[in-house]
Design a protein around this motif. Structure first.
Motif, PDB file in Angstrom:
ATOM      1  N   VAL A 184     -40.535 -55.410 -40.932  1.00 34.40           N
ATOM      2  CA  VAL A 184     -38.984 -55.200 -40.266  1.00 34.40           C
ATOM      3  C   VAL A 184     -38.270 -55.807 -41.129  1.00 34.40           C
ATOM      4  CG1 VAL A 184     -37.649 -55.917 -38.382  1.00 34.40           C
ATOM      5  CG2 VAL A 184     -40.306 -55.401 -38.069  1.00 34.40           C
ATOM      6  N   VAL A 185     -37.159 -55.173 -41.544  1.00 31.00           N
ATOM      7  CA  VAL A 185     -36.275 -55.683 -42.694  1.00 31.00           C
ATOM      8  C   VAL A 185     -34.768 -55.359 -42.362  1.00 31.00           C
ATOM      9  CG1 VAL A 185     -37.609 -54.976 -44.691  1.00 31.00           C
ATOM     10  CG2 VAL A 185     -35.993 -53.249 -43.838  1.00 31.00           C
ATOM     11  N   GLU A 186     -33.809 -56.273 -42.745  1.00 31.79           N
ATOM     12  CA  GLU A 186     -32.321 -55.829 -42.530  1.00 31.79           C
ATOM     13  C   GLU A 186     -31.862 -55.707 -44.198  1.00 31.79           C
ATOM     14  OE1 GLU A 186     -31.193 -59.449 -39.471  1.00 31.79           O
ATOM     15  OE2 GLU A 186     -31.263 -59.874 -41.483  1.00 31.79           O
ATOM     16  N   VAL A 187     -30.977 -54.759 -44.202  1.00 34.54           N
ATOM     17  CA  VAL A 187     -30.526 -54.338 -45.595  1.00 34.54           C
ATOM     18  C   VAL A 187     -29.136 -54.136 -45.491  1.00 34.54           C
ATOM     19  CG1 VAL A 187     -30.754 -52.116 -47.093  1.00 34.54           C
ATOM     20  CG2 VAL A 187     -32.589 -52.634 -45.455  1.00 34.54           C
ATOM     21  N   TRP A 188     -28.679 -54.622 -46.826  1.00 41.93           N
ATOM     22  CA  TRP A 188     -27.140 -54.542 -47.185  1.00 41.93           C
ATOM     23  C   TRP A 188     -26.985 -53.446 -48.131  1.00 41.93           C
ATOM     24  CZ3 TRP A 188     -29.850 -58.727 -45.788  1.00 41.93           C
ATOM     25  CH2 TRP A 188     -29.121 -59.735 -44.754  1.00 41.93           C
TER      26      TRP A 188
END
Length: 105
Positions: free
Chosen positions: A79-83
């Motif tokens: 599970v990731v957060e991306v900028w």
């Protein structure tokens, strides 16, 4: 300020810059989701929190860090957060230049 105090302040600031957030942008992530297999050994974003980014490639030259700020490798199922940086190419899937990725789970 004495020279010694100036040196101490410089060291404190340098150490603070090495904290877990220093490799991540100072703003909320643009999208979250799950790492999934793509074609030719690549990885892509699935279950994107914003459908605009569904299927976006997560490969490239950008920091990938864990929740502790340490470098990690992306794995299918993460599970990731991306900028993202700048405008994305309007295609499907969308093509964006990634600024950073954080594995949160």
């Amino acid at each position: 300020m004495t020279a010694r105090a100036g040196v101490v302040l410089a060291v404190v600031l340098a150490v603070a810059a090495c904290g877990t957030g220093s490799r991540l942008p100072d703003r909320e992530p643009d999208v979250g989701g799950v790492v999934a297999p793509g074609t030719s050994g690549r990885v892509v974003l699935r279950e994107a929190s914003d459908r605009y980014y569904e299927g976006m490639s997560l490969d490239g030259d950008h920091p990938v860090v864990g929740s502790d700020g340490e470098d990690v490798e992306l794995s299918v199922g993460d599970v990731v957060e991306v900028w993202v940086m700048g405008p994305c190419a309007e295609s499907f899937p969308v093509q964006c230049r990634l600024e950073a990725v954080r594995v949160v789970d």
